[in-house]
Design a protein around this motif. Structure first.
Motif, short mmCIF file in Angstrom:
data_model
loop_
_atom_site.label_atom_id
_atom_site.label_comp_id
_atom_site.label_asym_id
_atom_site.label_seq_id
_atom_site.Cartn_x
_atom_site.Cartn_y
_atom_site.Cartn_z
N ALA A 2 30.21 121.16 26.02
CA ALA A 2 29.98 119.81 26.50
C ALA A 2 28.59 119.34 26.08
O ALA A 2 27.68 120.15 25.87
CB ALA A 2 30.12 119.74 28.01
N ALA A 3 28.44 118.02 25.96
CA ALA A 3 27.16 117.46 25.54
C ALA A 3 26.99 116.07 26.14
O ALA A 3 27.96 115.41 26.53
CB ALA A 3 27.08 117.38 24.02
N GLU A 4 25.75 115.64 26.20
CA GLU A 4 25.44 114.28 26.62
C GLU A 4 25.67 113.30 25.47
O GLU A 4 26.10 112.16 25.69
CB GLU A 4 23.99 114.20 27.09
CG GLU A 4 23.58 112.86 27.67
CD GLU A 4 24.30 112.53 28.96
OE1 GLU A 4 24.69 111.36 29.13
OE2 GLU A 4 24.49 113.45 29.79
N GLN A 6 26.30 113.13 20.81
CA GLN A 6 27.31 113.39 19.78
C GLN A 6 27.55 114.88 19.56
O GLN A 6 26.64 115.70 19.64
CB GLN A 6 26.90 112.76 18.45
CG GLN A 6 27.99 112.84 17.38
CD GLN A 6 27.58 112.21 16.08
OE1 GLN A 6 26.44 112.32 15.65
NE2 GLN A 6 28.51 111.53 15.42
N ILE A 7 28.80 115.20 19.26
CA ILE A 7 29.21 116.55 18.88
C ILE A 7 29.79 116.48 17.48
O ILE A 7 30.75 115.75 17.22
CB ILE A 7 30.26 117.12 19.86
CG1 ILE A 7 29.66 117.26 21.26
CG2 ILE A 7 30.78 118.47 19.36
CD1 ILE A 7 30.65 117.75 22.30
N THR A 48 32.06 115.07 25.59
CA THR A 48 30.76 114.41 25.56
C THR A 48 30.79 113.16 26.43
O THR A 48 31.83 112.50 26.56
CB THR A 48 30.36 114.02 24.13
OG1 THR A 48 29.13 113.27 24.18
CG2 THR A 48 31.41 113.17 23.46
N ASN A 49 29.64 112.82 26.98
CA ASN A 49 29.50 111.57 27.72
C ASN A 49 29.35 110.37 26.80
O ASN A 49 29.41 109.22 27.26
CB ASN A 49 28.28 111.63 28.65
CG ASN A 49 28.56 112.39 29.93
OD1 ASN A 49 29.68 112.42 30.43
ND2 ASN A 49 27.52 113.03 30.48
N SER A 55 32.05 109.70 18.51
CA SER A 55 31.26 110.49 19.45
C SER A 55 31.50 111.98 19.23
O SER A 55 30.60 112.80 19.42
CB SER A 55 31.61 110.12 20.89
OG SER A 55 31.22 108.80 21.18
N ILE A 56 32.73 112.32 18.86
CA ILE A 56 33.06 113.69 18.46
C ILE A 56 33.61 113.64 17.04
O ILE A 56 34.59 112.94 16.78
CB ILE A 56 34.10 114.34 19.39
CG1 ILE A 56 33.56 114.43 20.82
CG2 ILE A 56 34.48 115.73 18.89
CD1 ILE A 56 34.57 114.99 21.82
N THR A 69 35.67 112.00 25.26
CA THR A 69 34.45 111.22 25.12
C THR A 69 34.24 110.38 26.37
O THR A 69 35.12 110.27 27.23
CB THR A 69 34.51 110.28 23.91
OG1 THR A 69 35.41 109.20 24.19
CG2 THR A 69 34.97 111.02 22.66
N THR A 250 23.07 117.40 22.32
CA THR A 250 23.97 117.19 21.20
C THR A 250 24.38 118.55 20.66
O THR A 250 23.78 119.58 20.98
CB THR A 250 23.29 116.39 20.06
OG1 THR A 250 22.18 117.14 19.56
CG2 THR A 250 22.83 115.02 20.55
#
Length: 282
Positions: A2-4, A6-7, A48-49, A55-56, A69, A250
């Motif tokens: 998980a990330a805040e 971009q992945i 991701t948020n 975003s992914i 996302t 990220t």
């Protein structure tokens, strides 16, 4: 994972899946079932948020799980990539900042290099407790068998995996707080003999903004560093494995990595952002 923000899974042969180290039906004696695909699960979610276009970036990765996302975010899937559990854009999780432990601590001393199995060590933790160091590690750290240790580092650290590494003897558990800008792991930079992700927990404070795993490194542990940009770069032709869980600002993969989420962390892990019961808002 998980990330805040971009992945980006643009590496080669990137795959995610899951297993359960607490269930013998979905693990091999608590370890990832490397040679038993029937014990693997498809909860290797990527979330991701972020609510942006792409975003992914799945690219050609194989996601055995969901890709999620934030509102209005999108997922890009390349011609050879797939997401087995589909995509959605209702992910919204708060990742609270990390604070270092309070209370009394022992200073983590530096000693003249003492060799164990041919590897020189500069730091030893042979008694359970909480330790701190005003700088980063000045060489290798050895955590003895069955020791339960917490270590706070206030300086950046680079572990090459040769003469500087973290070694967890069988039964040892280390909770590492990094209150410094950079932490880098290469090669056998972290050796977790138990093979259990719960035995190496990494917490990055808001000062920890860069985290990298590369140089043909494999890793078993759980990472919670919500302010860090996390880069995984294996290089070479071999595929390396990340076993556990991660929450960072990220994520960028540019190597050959398999990411194996350990579902047992939901039940026994600490109450941080990577321990959630559902990715969906209720």
């Amino acid at each position: 994972m998980a990330a805040e923000g971009q992945i980006d899974l643009a590496g080669n042969n990137v795959t995610t899946d899951s297993f359960d180290s607490g269930d013998p039906n979905f693990s091999d004696n608590g370890r990832y079932p490397m040679n038993n695909p029937l014990k693997r699960k498809k909860n290797g979610d990527v979330a991701t948020n972020a609510g942006l276009i792409n975003s992914i970036n799945v690219g050609n990765a194989k996601i055995n799980g969901k890709a999620m996302t934030g509102p209005n975010g999108t997922v890009r899937i390349g011609p050879n990539g797939y997401v087995s559990g589909g995509t959605n854009n209702d992910f919204n999780v708060v990742f609270p900042p990390v604070r270092v432990p309070s209370g009394s601590m022992w200073y983590l001393p530096t000693v003249s290099n003492v060799e164990i199995d041919g590897v020189p060590y500069s730091h030893f933790v042979l008694m359970s407790g909480t330790y701190y160091r005003d700088g980063g590690l000045a060489g290798s750290l050895y955590v003895g068998s069955n020791v339960q240790a917490t270590v706070v580092l206030r300086g950046s650290t680079k572990l090459s995996g040769n003469n500087d590494r973290i070694y967890l003897a069988p039964g040892a558990r280390l909770i590492l707080y990094v209150d410094a800008p950079t932490f880098s792991i290469k090669g056998q930079g972290v050796v977790n003999e138990s093979g259990q992700a719960i035995n190496f927990l990494y917490f990055g404070t808001p000062r920890n903004t860069t985290l990298s795993l590369g140089g043909n490194a494999s890793f078993t542990g759980a990472i919670y560093a919500p302010d860090a940009d996390f880069t995984l770069g294996g290089g070479g032709n071999d595929t390396y494995d990340f076993v556990g869980a991660s929450v960072t600002r990220t994520v960028k993969m540019n190597g050959h990595f398999n990411f194996h989420y350990d579902e047992h962390l939901r039940r026994i892990g600490p109450s941080r952002g990577f321990i959630v019961n559902s990715w969906r808002e209720l």
